[in-house]
Design an enzyme around this catalytic site. Structure first.
Site, PDB file in Angstrom:
ATOM      1  N   ARG A 232       0.634  -1.330   0.161  1.00  0.00           N
ATOM      2  CA  ARG A 232       0.064  -0.080  -0.053  1.00  0.00           C
ATOM      3  C   ARG A 232       0.970   1.188  -0.028  1.00  0.00           C
ATOM      4  NH1 ARG A 232      -3.586  -2.477  -1.764  1.00  0.00           N
ATOM      5  NH2 ARG A 232      -5.577  -2.912  -0.881  1.00  0.00           N
ATOM      6  N   GLU A 261      -2.991   8.010  -5.633  1.00  0.00           N
ATOM      7  CA  GLU A 261      -2.928   7.416  -7.040  1.00  0.00           C
ATOM      8  C   GLU A 261      -3.924   8.066  -7.669  1.00  0.00           C
ATOM      9  OE1 GLU A 261      -3.538   3.249  -6.090  1.00  0.00           O
ATOM     10  OE2 GLU A 261      -1.828   2.991  -4.919  1.00  0.00           O
ATOM     11  N   HIS A 279      -0.857   0.345  -9.756  1.00  0.00           N
ATOM     12  CA  HIS A 279      -1.505  -0.819  -8.834  1.00  0.00           C
ATOM     13  C   HIS A 279      -2.308  -2.026  -9.527  1.00  0.00           C
ATOM     14  CE1 HIS A 279      -3.815  -0.378  -4.590  1.00  0.00           C
ATOM     15  NE2 HIS A 279      -3.601  -1.909  -5.248  1.00  0.00           N
TER      16      HIS A 279
HETATM   17  P1  NAD Z   1      -1.859 -10.581   5.453  1.00  0.00           P
HETATM   18  O1  NAD Z   1      -2.684 -10.096   6.261  1.00  0.00           O
HETATM   19  O2  NAD Z   1      -1.834 -12.160   4.862  1.00  0.00           O
HETATM   20  O3  NAD Z   1      -0.369 -10.480   5.847  1.00  0.00           O
HETATM   21  C1  NAD Z   1       0.123  -9.352   6.577  1.00  0.00           C
HETATM   22  C2  NAD Z   1       1.215  -9.485   7.504  1.00  0.00           C
HETATM   23  O4  NAD Z   1       1.921  -8.206   7.726  1.00  0.00           O
HETATM   24  C3  NAD Z   1       0.917 -10.398   8.728  1.00  0.00           C
HETATM   25  O5  NAD Z   1       1.727 -11.391   8.680  1.00  0.00           O
HETATM   26  C4  NAD Z   1       1.084  -9.423   9.626  1.00  0.00           C
HETATM   27  O6  NAD Z   1       1.650 -10.089  10.742  1.00  0.00           O
HETATM   28  C5  NAD Z   1       2.134  -8.824   9.218  1.00  0.00           C
HETATM   29  N1  NAD Z   1       2.287  -7.329  10.004  1.00  0.00           N
HETATM   30  C6  NAD Z   1       0.992  -6.407  10.457  1.00  0.00           C
HETATM   31  N2  NAD Z   1       1.681  -5.487  10.831  1.00  0.00           N
HETATM   32  C7  NAD Z   1       3.120  -5.362  10.819  1.00  0.00           C
HETATM   33  C8  NAD Z   1       4.142  -4.381  11.073  1.00  0.00           C
HETATM   34  N3  NAD Z   1       3.877  -3.253  11.884  1.00  0.00           N
HETATM   35  N4  NAD Z   1       5.422  -4.827  11.009  1.00  0.00           N
HETATM   36  C9  NAD Z   1       5.864  -6.109  10.303  1.00  0.00           C
HETATM   37  N5  NAD Z   1       4.636  -6.853   9.776  1.00  0.00           N
HETATM   38  C10 NAD Z   1       3.355  -6.736   9.911  1.00  0.00           C
HETATM   39  O7  NAD Z   1      -1.737  -9.694   3.955  1.00  0.00           O
HETATM   40  P2  NAD Z   1      -1.481 -10.021   2.637  1.00  0.00           P
HETATM   41  O8  NAD Z   1      -2.682 -10.739   1.790  1.00  0.00           O
HETATM   42  O9  NAD Z   1      -0.511 -10.726   2.608  1.00  0.00           O
HETATM   43  O10 NAD Z   1      -1.461  -8.581   2.062  1.00  0.00           O
HETATM   44  C11 NAD Z   1      -0.081  -7.896   2.341  1.00  0.00           C
HETATM   45  C12 NAD Z   1      -0.281  -6.130   1.639  1.00  0.00           C
HETATM   46  O11 NAD Z   1      -0.617  -6.502   0.309  1.00  0.00           O
HETATM   47  C13 NAD Z   1      -1.441  -5.470   2.353  1.00  0.00           C
HETATM   48  O12 NAD Z   1      -1.281  -4.171   2.456  1.00  0.00           O
HETATM   49  C14 NAD Z   1      -2.599  -5.632   0.937  1.00  0.00           C
HETATM   50  O13 NAD Z   1      -3.276  -4.471   0.961  1.00  0.00           O
HETATM   51  C15 NAD Z   1      -1.568  -5.717  -0.275  1.00  0.00           C
HETATM   52  N6  NAD Z   1      -2.248  -5.940  -1.358  1.00  0.00           N
HETATM   53  C16 NAD Z   1      -1.649  -5.214  -2.603  1.00  0.00           C
HETATM   54  C17 NAD Z   1      -2.344  -5.620  -3.613  1.00  0.00           C
HETATM   55  C18 NAD Z   1      -2.028  -4.842  -4.894  1.00  0.00           C
HETATM   56  O14 NAD Z   1      -2.879  -4.797  -5.871  1.00  0.00           O
HETATM   57  N7  NAD Z   1      -0.737  -4.284  -5.266  1.00  0.00           N
HETATM   58  C19 NAD Z   1      -3.299  -6.558  -4.012  1.00  0.00           C
HETATM   59  C20 NAD Z   1      -3.749  -7.546  -2.788  1.00  0.00           C
HETATM   60  C21 NAD Z   1      -2.944  -7.155  -1.322  1.00  0.00           C
END
Ligand code: NAD
Length: 526
Positions: A232, A261, A279
């Site tokens: 994000r 964005e 994105h």
């Molecule tokens: P998820 O919830 O499965 O994993 C997130 C991880 O981050 C968890 O393991 C959590 O413990 C860890 N975390 C939380 N706070 C933290 C901190 N302060 N420091 C370190 N680690 C921390 O999420 P996901 O499905 O793997 O998604 C990850 C990211 O990808 C999200 O930001 C999501 O919005 C983004 N995403 C982007 C797109 C895109 O189009 N680019 C698409 C889907 C998801």
């Protein structure tokens, strides 16, 4: 075929429709208008949407048969989840559908940076043949630092392992065991920043992760390291990134997401060694197909009387039980918030005990799940809900138990939550009397309202320490609203709970911890 009906309100992959046709009559009206939806929804048991169709309160109230709203994707901003919950309608999504797709995009960006692919492409299209200008870097043998080892981070890890990279991760909420299974070493952020050749970000954007990578972090990174962000915008401070790249400290960055964005007038756009995508991390046909299949299976499960996996909301309870436990649902939510903020390192175990009259209730599941929800929600991207809270906790290696009956200590009912984390143990007890209250923290009796910001500090019970803590807060213009102290014996360890009117920044906590005879300090926002 029975007469259950599913409305497909937005275009979804054919495979999802085929799956649904096994159990229901599927009506595809992918150009349905908001007015038509309100008029025509009354016969349907299920509705499938992507992001176009808005499932508003009006729609939900016009749908007496509706049992499930399925979002073939991740975000549910277009669904009134509260209205659905009130009516006992489940809302499901497909959070895992995009994990591989985003992970592959991160890999693509990493390779593009390491081998200057987008620059080379541009140069060839301009009719040039500048072989020596595009000397690259192998990923093999390099160290990858993964920030956030959730669904996407883990997929990135297994792919980068195949590229011969050494893997380390920063994720304070995952256990060493879970990380070891994927072959990743868990580090603190500083260690990761110093060691990684490439850093890839996969955390949600939260108050904790906002500008997680800024000037200070970039300064300790390896010279010429790369940063990839497919998570994000806002997790990286873009101005600091621009300066670090311009100064030659950071080798380059690849960004799929931006604070604003589209990123108009963003100085990063001027830099050659920054790769951009608009994105599109989650945009593949496969992710869309998987989302359609996943939600179709969820609908099937519900229509056939089973339990779906990815329910965003809580099914409505019978009103009598709900009224009885409602205040305690509020209480456990606060206790959950309290323990996650006091945990040092990964949480390994949580035990919740219901004492007094509450222990007589046959099923405490809703309260336990609510507590888990408030422990897990601040650290995970996708909403953790009543239905998936236990599964999410188990998947993250947290052992959750319900303690044996206990004495409510003179209160009608009392709830005790005990947390064991890697670095500490905390036990907190709460009651409900007009509002949720904390009445014990570890071995100290307190009487604390569960709202606002508080400082909890442990210190040596000798004259002058309370004053020095108060003075430090004053120095930072943090006003004390209320204060309580507890101790077990004179001159021993004591605890102080200070309710304050302002937030307590991390630097102030750092300074408090350095005060003589102060053993610990933590800020908790409830
Ligand atoms: P998820 O919830 O499965 O994993 C997130 C991880 O981050 C968890 O393991 C959590 O413990 C860890 N975390 C939380 N706070 C933290 C901190 N302060 N420091 C370190 N680690 C921390 O999420 P996901 O499905 O793997 O998604 C990850 C990211 O990808 C999200 O930001 C999501 O919005 C983004 N995403 C982007 C797109 C895109 O189009 N680019 C698409 C889907 C998801």
């Amino acid at each position: 075929m029975d007469n259950m009906k599913v409305l497909i309100a937005d275009q979804i992959n054919e495979k999802g429709i085929e799956e649904l046709e096994d159990v229901a009559e599927v009506v595809a009206r992918t150009d349905i208008t908001p007015e038509e939806l309100v008029n025509d929804i009354h016969d349907f048991e299920a509705i499938v949407v992507r992001s176009r169709t808005k499932v508003t309160r009006e729609v939900i109230e016009a749908a007496p048969k509706l049992r499930i709203i399925a979002r073939a994707g991740v975000g549910v901003d277009n669904v009134d989840v509260e209205a659905a919950t009130e009516r006992g309608v489940m809302v499901v999504n497909a959070p895992e559908s995009t994990s591989i797709t985003v992970a592959e995009h991160a890999l693509g960006l990493m390779l593009s940076l390491a081998r200057k692919i987008s620059l080379a492409d541009k140069s060839v299209k301009e009719g040039k043949w500048e072989k020596s200008a595009f000397m690259g870097m192998e990923l093999n043998g390099k160290t990858l630092g993964i920030v956030g080892m959730g669904r996407i981070g883990s997929q990135v890890a297994s792919r980068c392992k195949a590229f011969g990279m050494d893997l380390m991760a920063y994720d304070p909420y995952i256990t060493q065991e879970a990380a070891a299974e994927i072959g990743v070493e868990i580090m603190d952020l500083e260690g990761l920043l110093k060691a990684a050749d490439v850093i890839t970000i996969h955390v949600p954007l939260t108050s904790e992760t906002k500008h997680l990578l800024a000037k200070e972090e970039m300064e300790i990174m390896k010279d010429n390291a790369f940063i990839v962000n497919c998570a994000r915008g806002g997790i990286i401070n873009e101005e600091d990134l621009y300066n670090a790249i311009k100064d030659g400290k950071i080798g380059g960055a690849a960004l799929d997401v931006f604070e604003k964005e589209p990123p108009k007038e963003n100085p990063l756009l001027e830099l050659d060694n920054v790769v951009f995508t608009p994105h599109i991390g989650a945009s593949t046909r496969e992710a869309q197909r998987d989302a359609a299949i996943i939600v179709a299976k969820e609908i099937k499960e519900v229509l056939l009387g089973g339990s779906p996996k990815n329910v965003i909301n809580m099914p409505v309870l019978d009103p009598e039980t709900f009224q009885q436990i409602k205040p305690y649902v509020q209480l456990v939510e606060k206790l959950g918030k309290f323990v996650i903020q006091t945990a040092e390192g990964n949480i390994n175990e949580l035990e919740i005990t219901y004492c007094g009259e509450l222990s007589e209730i046959r099923n405490h599941d809703i309260m336990t799940r609510k507590m888990l929800q408030s422990v897990l929600n601040p650290i995970l991207t996708e909403p953790v809900n009543m239905v998936n809270a236990s599964t999410v906790a188990t998947n993250r290696g947290i052992i959750v138990t319900e303690g044996k009956r206990c004495d409510a200590g003179g209160y009608k009912s009392l709830v005790k939550v005990e947390m064991k984390a890697e670095g500490n143990q905390v036990s907190v007890e709460g009651v409900f009397s007009k509002e949720p209250k904390i009445v014990r923290i570890n071995n100290y009796l307190v009487d604390v309202e569960t709202q606002g910001t508080m400082l909890i500090s442990k210190y040596k019970d000798i004259p002058g320490i309370i004053g020095s803590i108060g003075a430090k807060l004053g120095e930072h213009r943090i006003n004390i609203a209320k204060m309580q102290v507890g101790r077990q014996e004179q001159g021993g360890e004591a605890v102080m709970v200070v309710k304050v009117d302002q937030n307590i920044p991390a630097e102030v906590i750092g300074e408090l911890k350095k005060l003589k005879h102060v053993y610990d300090a933590v800020a908790v926002n409830l």
